[in-house]
Design a protein around this motif. Sequence first.
Motif, short mmCIF file in Angstrom:
data_model
loop_
_atom_site.label_atom_id
_atom_site.label_comp_id
_atom_site.label_asym_id
_atom_site.label_seq_id
_atom_site.Cartn_x
_atom_site.Cartn_y
_atom_site.Cartn_z
N TYR A 150 16.92 -76.33 9.25
CA TYR A 150 18.30 -75.90 9.13
C TYR A 150 18.88 -76.15 7.76
O TYR A 150 19.86 -75.51 7.36
N GLU A 151 18.26 -77.06 7.01
CA GLU A 151 18.69 -77.26 5.64
C GLU A 151 18.47 -75.98 4.81
O GLU A 151 19.25 -75.67 3.92
N VAL A 152 17.41 -75.28 5.15
CA VAL A 152 17.10 -74.05 4.41
C VAL A 152 18.25 -73.05 4.53
O VAL A 152 18.79 -72.56 3.53
N PHE A 153 18.66 -72.78 5.79
CA PHE A 153 19.71 -71.77 5.96
C PHE A 153 21.04 -72.29 5.44
O PHE A 153 21.86 -71.54 4.93
N MET A 154 21.23 -73.59 5.60
CA MET A 154 22.47 -74.18 5.13
C MET A 154 22.61 -73.95 3.63
O MET A 154 23.66 -73.54 3.14
N GLY A 155 21.53 -74.17 2.91
CA GLY A 155 21.56 -73.99 1.48
C GLY A 155 21.82 -72.55 1.10
O GLY A 155 22.67 -72.25 0.26
N ILE A 156 21.12 -71.64 1.77
CA ILE A 156 21.27 -70.23 1.41
C ILE A 156 22.66 -69.72 1.79
O ILE A 156 23.25 -68.92 1.07
N SER A 157 23.18 -70.25 2.90
CA SER A 157 24.44 -69.70 3.40
C SER A 157 25.60 -69.93 2.45
O SER A 157 26.55 -69.16 2.44
N MET A 307 19.29 -66.87 11.85
CA MET A 307 20.09 -67.49 10.80
C MET A 307 19.56 -67.17 9.42
O MET A 307 20.33 -66.87 8.50
N LEU A 308 18.23 -67.24 9.25
CA LEU A 308 17.67 -67.00 7.92
C LEU A 308 17.95 -65.57 7.44
O LEU A 308 18.49 -65.37 6.35
N PRO A 309 17.63 -64.54 8.24
CA PRO A 309 17.95 -63.17 7.78
C PRO A 309 19.44 -62.98 7.51
O PRO A 309 19.82 -62.35 6.53
N LEU A 310 20.27 -63.57 8.38
CA LEU A 310 21.72 -63.42 8.22
C LEU A 310 22.18 -64.01 6.90
O LEU A 310 22.94 -63.39 6.14
N SER A 311 21.70 -65.21 6.60
CA SER A 311 22.16 -65.85 5.37
C SER A 311 21.60 -65.13 4.14
O SER A 311 22.28 -65.01 3.13
N LEU A 312 20.37 -64.65 4.24
CA LEU A 312 19.80 -63.91 3.11
C LEU A 312 20.57 -62.61 2.87
O LEU A 312 20.89 -62.26 1.74
N LEU A 313 20.90 -61.93 3.96
CA LEU A 313 21.63 -60.68 3.86
C LEU A 313 23.00 -60.92 3.23
O LEU A 313 23.45 -60.17 2.36
N ASN A 314 23.62 -62.00 3.65
CA ASN A 314 24.93 -62.37 3.12
C ASN A 314 24.84 -62.60 1.61
O ASN A 314 25.67 -62.12 0.83
N LEU A 315 23.81 -63.33 1.21
CA LEU A 315 23.63 -63.62 -0.21
C LEU A 315 23.41 -62.33 -1.00
O LEU A 315 24.01 -62.10 -2.04
N LEU A 316 22.56 -61.49 -0.42
CA LEU A 316 22.21 -60.23 -1.09
C LEU A 316 23.45 -59.36 -1.30
O LEU A 316 23.72 -58.87 -2.39
N ILE A 317 24.23 -59.22 -0.25
CA ILE A 317 25.40 -58.34 -0.31
C ILE A 317 26.45 -58.91 -1.26
O ILE A 317 27.00 -58.21 -2.11
N THR A 318 26.70 -60.24 -1.13
CA THR A 318 27.67 -60.86 -2.03
C THR A 318 27.27 -60.67 -3.48
O THR A 318 28.08 -60.27 -4.34
N GLY A 319 25.99 -60.96 -3.74
CA GLY A 319 25.50 -60.82 -5.11
C GLY A 319 25.66 -59.40 -5.62
O GLY A 319 26.13 -59.16 -6.73
#
Lengths: 327, 593
Positions: A150-157, A307-319
């Motif tokens: 969960y640290e992984v997704f927490m960091g990416i989120s 959680m992982l795809p969601l946080s990655l997608l969030n990062l991608l779109i924000t960026g």
Amino acid sequence: MFTFEVGSLLSIAFVLGVVLVAAAMLIWVERRLLGFFNERLGPNRVGPFGLLQSLADVGKLITKEDWIPPFADKASFVIAPLIIPIVMLLSFAVIPFAPDVGVMDLNIGLLWIFAMAGLAAYSAMLGGLASNNKFALLGGLRAAGQMISYEVFMGISILGVVILGDSFNMREIVLAQEDGWFIIPQFFGFVVFLIAGLAETKRWPFDLPEGEAEIISGFNTEYSGMKFGLFFVGEYIGMLLLSMLLPVLFFGGWMAPFGLDIGPPIFSGLFWMSVKTGAFVVFFILVRAALARPRYDQLMSYGWLVMLPLSLLNLLITGAIVLSQGA
Amino acid sequence: MTLTPDSTSAQAQTLPAVIAALYQKFGESSFVRQHTAEGMPTLWVGRDKVMNVLRYLKEEHRPRYEMLLDVTAIDERVRLHREGQPDSDFTVVYHPTSFSGNCDIRIKVALQENDLNMPTAIPLWSSANWQEREIWDLFGIVFTGHPNLSRILCPPTWKGHPLRKDHPARATEMDPYSMSDEIQDREQSAMKFNPEEWGLKRRSEESEFMFLNFGPNHPAAHGVIRFALQLDGEHVLDVVPDVGYHHRGAEKMAERQTWHTYIPYTDRIDYLGGVMNNLPYVMAVEKMAGIVVPERVQVIRVMLAEFFRICSHLLFFGTWAVDLGQLSPLFYAFVDREKAFNIIESITGARMHPGWFRIGGVAQDLPQGWDRMIREFVEYFPKRLDEYHKMVMENTVIKQRTRGVGSIDTENAFDWAMTGPALRATGLEWDYRKNRPYSGYENFEFDVPIGVNGDCYDRAAVRVEELRQSNRIIKQCLENMPSGPYKADHPLTTPPIKEKSKLDIETLINHFLSVSWGPVMDPTEVTTTIEATKGLNMYYLVNDGGIGSYRTRIRTPSFIHIQAIPYLSRGLMLADFTAVVATTDFVMADVDR
């Protein structure tokens, strides 16, 4: 030195005092609120409204026999419970409580918090392994798997927040929310962070490392007295930390909503910060009263598959949005 | 003071179909027929033929006898009245039951003391396993072919077989007990779980297994029971349940109590069932005595039994949710349970163990104004059930945790002798109250909830719906409570009706005798079964004409259900195992008796 500014002695003393007292009071607040949620009263005997319950608990824990099982690994058995309150307290160093209130303004503040949270996992792992007990071992393994994942997704989120705030410095992230809180652009980041944060602090419904119905008390099965107390308090400090991180990262920190400033900036900042923190604390307690515990494999697959795809997608779109606006 | 039920003569005239079929198949000379008070077909058969007879009943006979409801034994050596029965020192009694034909049969086998051997029935019914172990433990009858004939209720170090008539029943009949260090070490090492004894491997090619003692003291073990788990990581490979920690010899106690004074002991068999435990016992004695209880008694009994069903199911519901990590429902359930107990208390004077049913009636009439609290309860309770449904049964996490976990189909449930909500969860609409009404259940309107998949979720859902149905039954009791006496006007009613007691010296003597001795009835045997909170609860009483029972067999659902737990939980994860244990809904006092 004795004025309120970041890093002053007064500020440090204030932060330490507030955190320790609040963590102790949280135990009472949680038990009392859970009582009301559960159609009972909760502790109401010690002091007015049972306010001194935590004091009585601490007295009890300190005077209890401090037993180390003969089959345990002594050194790590003693070290394990010390880790979690220390790293959790250290995390508060970078939290901006209000304008001019805080221990330090680290320019890698967020990374600092992740470093500390990463270390906290050792507490449960070491405790579980050192106890030399099968239930503790299972709990320790669960804790290791859960917290590392969960640290992984927490960091990416929260990378979305970092992009928008353009800084790892917590104070600057708050100041960047002057024009609008990050909860709106970073809603998915918020959701992932909230869930991952619950898992990191081993709060319900992610209390699998302690999963009472399955593994008795998990990693702290063999602990008693103040050593257990340290695990216990560490968990509450962790919950407080999470309840402060959420406003700082997503709800404008100390800033008042709708311009509802009251009094001088420090006072108003502290007031709104505590209101926001308190709201999350109550929310976490409500979650504890309401939700059931998922199974270990469900927790893991939920993390890695949702959680992982969601946080990655969030990062991608924000960026992408920030880049296109900047260009 | 004895009365003969005249049903035996009626039985003799018509031959039940199953007996006729067995006579035709195996020859009439293979059997000896016995008549019992409740009229259940009872046949004695030789040891060499019994397995063929049982196999025929299970597989060929129509209707099939799908389930072995009970196996037990009787020590006949000091029994006085055995007229017409074959010579026997120990008798093994099989009780197969048919759900499709809605009938029972009792098959008895005579054994001599110098040759206590029986073939095992495990190839026919898996559920025979523990019951044969129990018979070996308590009577010393060896079942050849049994995979692990070891002690089950008594400690492994126990000497003797407690249910034999020559075994002392009280500690005062034995030498004073003391536990030296040596004895303590011996007892403790006897408790150590030895995987090889159960045919479990310590390692596979890939991994070393962990053997985890889940209990006897564990938050989710629901009492003192130990499950030795064979774990590969968090995967449960096999389970060995270890019971007997709560064994207190309830069946042995029944042999030294009078008919009347045994009633409070029955309360404590399924300690969540309260007076519902009294019901099969007093019904059995009433059947032997030929007492027909007044309507008001029937309705009062049904009402209280349903209150206890509510209490028991609420406890199940709360602890089940806690075992899945949901904290609050337990407290809500206990608030409601408290309300129900308040009602029970104001009627009977006690809460969990009122011991309130009597032979031929109940202890007292309902108190004045009894209906007010009950009316409040029946109005309030359905709303709460709606809340529970939303909070727990519709909760996504709960569904994920319990759907498809620990499934069993009807045929396997028969094999493991599962009854009650566990059997209904597999989709079989069969409720003793509906299919063989007792105590006036035929007069009530209620539905029998069933499940589809027989998994943990269905088992819980059936119980939750039963809460609603129990509430319905109580409501009907409230609205249609008949007037009349609360005790049968019968010479064997115990204690006798007070108004008839002090008229002259004769009535006084009668009163004195029936209070101090209780009823004395003609020797016979009787079985009564009820739909208890957790499944079928059955009392099999052997009356030898004394003031108490010669042999009392208590068939409890919990004992039978626990041995199905390994079957249900192999291959699941540790957290699922907790869900399976919780939905098995056992009470340790009910398991060990």
